[in-house]
Design a protein around this motif. Structure first.
Motif, PDB file in Angstrom:
ATOM      1  N   THR A   1     123.373  74.644 113.852  1.00 28.26           N
ATOM      2  CA  THR A   1     123.077  73.511 114.721  1.00 28.26           C
ATOM      3  C   THR A   1     124.311  73.173 115.542  1.00 28.26           C
ATOM      4  O   THR A   1     125.413  73.193 115.014  1.00 28.26           O
TER       5      THR A   1
ATOM      6  N   THR B   1     116.838  70.086 117.120  1.00 31.37           N
ATOM      7  CA  THR B   1     117.126  70.016 115.682  1.00 31.37           C
ATOM      8  C   THR B   1     116.096  69.168 114.942  1.00 31.37           C
ATOM      9  O   THR B   1     115.696  69.495 113.824  1.00 31.37           O
ATOM     10  N   ASP B   2     115.664  68.103 115.586  1.00 30.70           N
ATOM     11  CA  ASP B   2     114.688  67.193 114.982  1.00 30.70           C
ATOM     12  C   ASP B   2     113.441  67.899 114.472  1.00 30.70           C
ATOM     13  O   ASP B   2     112.864  67.501 113.465  1.00 30.70           O
TER      14      ASP B   2
ATOM     15  N   MET C   1     121.452  75.555 108.516  1.00 30.06           N
ATOM     16  CA  MET C   1     121.050  75.719 109.919  1.00 30.06           C
ATOM     17  C   MET C   1     122.249  75.898 110.851  1.00 30.06           C
ATOM     18  O   MET C   1     123.299  75.298 110.646  1.00 30.06           O
TER      19      MET C   1
ATOM     20  N   VAL D   1     117.863  72.727 105.671  1.00 28.05           N
ATOM     21  CA  VAL D   1     118.309  71.653 106.561  1.00 28.05           C
ATOM     22  C   VAL D   1     119.671  71.104 106.119  1.00 28.05           C
ATOM     23  O   VAL D   1     120.525  70.795 106.951  1.00 28.05           O
ATOM     24  N   GLU D   2     119.890  71.046 104.820  1.00 26.56           N
ATOM     25  CA  GLU D   2     121.161  70.468 104.352  1.00 26.56           C
ATOM     26  C   GLU D   2     122.366  71.334 104.678  1.00 26.56           C
ATOM     27  O   GLU D   2     123.422  70.836 105.014  1.00 26.56           O
TER      28      GLU D   2
ATOM     29  N   THR E   1     119.066  73.757 117.486  1.00 28.45           N
ATOM     30  CA  THR E   1     119.206  74.584 116.289  1.00 28.45           C
ATOM     31  C   THR E   1     118.589  75.953 116.533  1.00 28.45           C
ATOM     32  O   THR E   1     117.516  76.065 117.124  1.00 28.45           O
TER      33      THR E   1
ATOM     34  N   ALA F   1     114.362  69.352 111.134  1.00 24.46           N
ATOM     35  CA  ALA F   1     114.735  68.307 110.179  1.00 24.46           C
ATOM     36  C   ALA F   1     113.472  67.586 109.708  1.00 24.46           C
ATOM     37  O   ALA F   1     113.287  67.339 108.522  1.00 24.46           O
ATOM     38  N   ARG F   2     112.577  67.288 110.652  1.00 22.55           N
ATOM     39  CA  ARG F   2     111.365  66.561 110.297  1.00 22.55           C
ATOM     40  C   ARG F   2     110.387  67.415 109.516  1.00 22.55           C
ATOM     41  O   ARG F   2     109.782  66.959 108.556  1.00 22.55           O
TER      42      ARG F   2
ATOM     43  N   GLU G   1     114.557  66.875 105.093  1.00 22.22           N
ATOM     44  CA  GLU G   1     115.999  66.631 105.044  1.00 22.22           C
ATOM     45  C   GLU G   1     116.625  67.207 103.774  1.00 22.22           C
ATOM     46  O   GLU G   1     117.747  67.671 103.779  1.00 22.22           O
ATOM     47  N   HIS G   2     115.857  67.145 102.662  1.00 24.57           N
ATOM     48  CA  HIS G   2     116.466  67.515 101.383  1.00 24.57           C
ATOM     49  C   HIS G   2     116.127  68.935 100.977  1.00 24.57           C
ATOM     50  O   HIS G   2     115.716  69.206  99.865  1.00 24.57           O
TER      51      HIS G   2
END
Ligand code: AMP
Length: 422
Positions: free
Chosen positions: A66, A46-47, A64, A60-61, A76, A50-51, A55-56
């Protein structure tokens, strides 16, 4: 009855041939332009997303798929391909031998969006990524490739929209000017955009809610804030497109939903799809390789929405209808045994041959042959077997010919069928 998951779909025979053709044309084009295929997993940590995506972002919010695996590690289902391609580039140190790499990849993506026509939760993308090239030539070449692909697939009614998102040097001043406007227009913006105003203000620019569109009509243009380097880059992209004869419009509202985009951004839009007007989108992501722990390396790519493309290509399913070339109507066990032997051997010769395997009457086998659209029918009843001569019927002309049942039977069948095969 268990049905498929909402927002997912089956691509059935009849439709799948169209997908195969789109894939074939795309692969040919990419390979001609020096792209190599890369296959990446459909699940990642998932990272990674997200990276890289940020994040916004909507993805991602809230979009996904996950979940923790059995050991509790968060994984994910990939919502897009770029992050994985870059991860592979960095992980395998592909930059060491040659930093310039051109990849393409085709496969499913997963986003838990609200399903509607042209928007699915599992959808397919055709991706192209070029890592290691800063030159605006490559930006123009990718847009040229997209335009060429759509042209080869007989897609009409498309327009290339382009914009520049600047770079970390010039974007902050624009963000500041935009934030001023967002504060002033707070009351007019939808709830999502009010939230985005602080987390991801650029995204307000491409919100589709009418109130937000209206409020953003007077938004400043990022193009007025570009630094000299970004301006020269964007000018050069436009000049190349003009020389190549690719029509485009500059669209200052065009921003991308993902954080890693810089400089040139583009989208192919069509009037043929209704609300979901974007067939393909892409742009530069000069910061991503470094963000994922690789060397500082520029990059650019695009993603075509395969499902949407399949809906608007000028090729029709009827162009790919498949019928067997031969149907063997066999009556009785001895005939069926021979027919079975022959259809297997004909398959090895590249001829699609079918037979009845349910012991039907000759009459219903002939109906079955007709329904299947077979070009030829070989009639092999008990009397034909006894006389050593079967009857070959051309289903288009209805002409009938005798075929000797000797040990050259496969060649004899092929001699009938091959002149009619394309
Ligand atoms: P993006 O990765 O969001 O830039 O999307 C690239 C392209 O993928 C879009 O232009 C669409 O054609 C397609 N696409 C994105 N999301 C979906 C979806 N949920 N269903 C079908 N196609 C999609």
């Amino acid at each position: 009855m268990i049905q498929l998951i909402r927002g997912f779909k089956d691509i059935l025979p009849g439709e799948v041939e169209l997908w195969q053709e789109i894939e074939r044309v795309s692969r040919d084009l990419f390979e001609n332009f020096g792209f190599r295929e890369i296959r990446i997993p459909i699940m990642e940590k998932t990272d990674l997303f997200a990276r890289s995506i940020g994040e916004h972002t909507d993805i991602v919010e809230k979009e996904m798929y996950t979940f923790p695996d059995r050991k509790g590690d968060l994984i994910t289902l990939r919502p897009e391909a770029t992050a994985s391609v870059v991860r592979a580039y960095v992980q395998h140190k592909m930059y060491a031998a040659d930093p310039v790499r051109k990849f393409y990849t085709i496969g499913p993506m997963f986003r838990r969006e609200r399903p509607q026509k042209g928007r699915y939760r599992q959808f397919y993308q055709i991706n192209a990524e070029v890592i290691g090239v800063d030159s605006p030539y490559i930006d123009a070449q990718l847009i040229f490739l997209l335009a060429t692909l759509l042209d080869r697939l007989k897609v009409t009614d498309v327009a290339a929209h382009i914009n520049s998102l600047g770079c970390p040097e010039c974007r902050p001043a624009f963000r500041k000017a935009l934030s001023g406007l967002l504060d002033a227009k707070k009351a007019q913006l939808c709830a999502d955009c009010n939230r985005r105003s602080s987390t991801n203000p650029l995204r307000v620019l491409d919100c589709k809610v009418p109130g937000c569109r209206e409020a953003m009509a007077e938004a400043p243009s990022l193009l007025d804030y570009l630094c000299d380097g970004c301006r020269a880059h964007f000018d050069s992209v436009q000049q190349s497109l003009k020389r190549l004869g690719v029509p485009f419009v500059i669209d200052k509202q065009l921003v991308r939903g993902l954080d890693y985009y810089t400089r040139t951004t583009f989208e192919i839009q069509t009037g043929a799809l209704g609300a979901q007007s974007a067939v393909a989108g892409g742009g530069r992501y000069d910061g991503l390789v470094k963000m994922l722990d690789g060397p500082n390396t520029p990059a650019i790519g695009f993603a075509i929405g395969f499902d949407r493309l399949a809906e608007i290509v000028g090729l029709r399913q009827a162009d790919f209808e498949k019928a067997p070339q031969l149907f063997i109507a066999a009556l009785g066990d001895a005939s069926a045994e021979k027919a079975f032997d022959w259809i297997c051997r004909l398959g090895l010769e590249g001829v699609t041959a079918e037979m009845d395997m349910a012991g039907r009457s000759l009459k219903s086998q002939m109906k079955q042959a007709d329904r299947s659209g077979a070009g030829f029918v070989l009639i092999l009843g008990e009397s034909e077997l006894a006389s050593g001569t079967a009857i070959m019927r051309n289903m288009r002309t209805r002409a009938q010919t005798d075929v000797a049942l000797d040990d050259r039977i496969i060649d004899r069948i092929l001699a009938h069928i091959r002149p009619y095969s394309n």
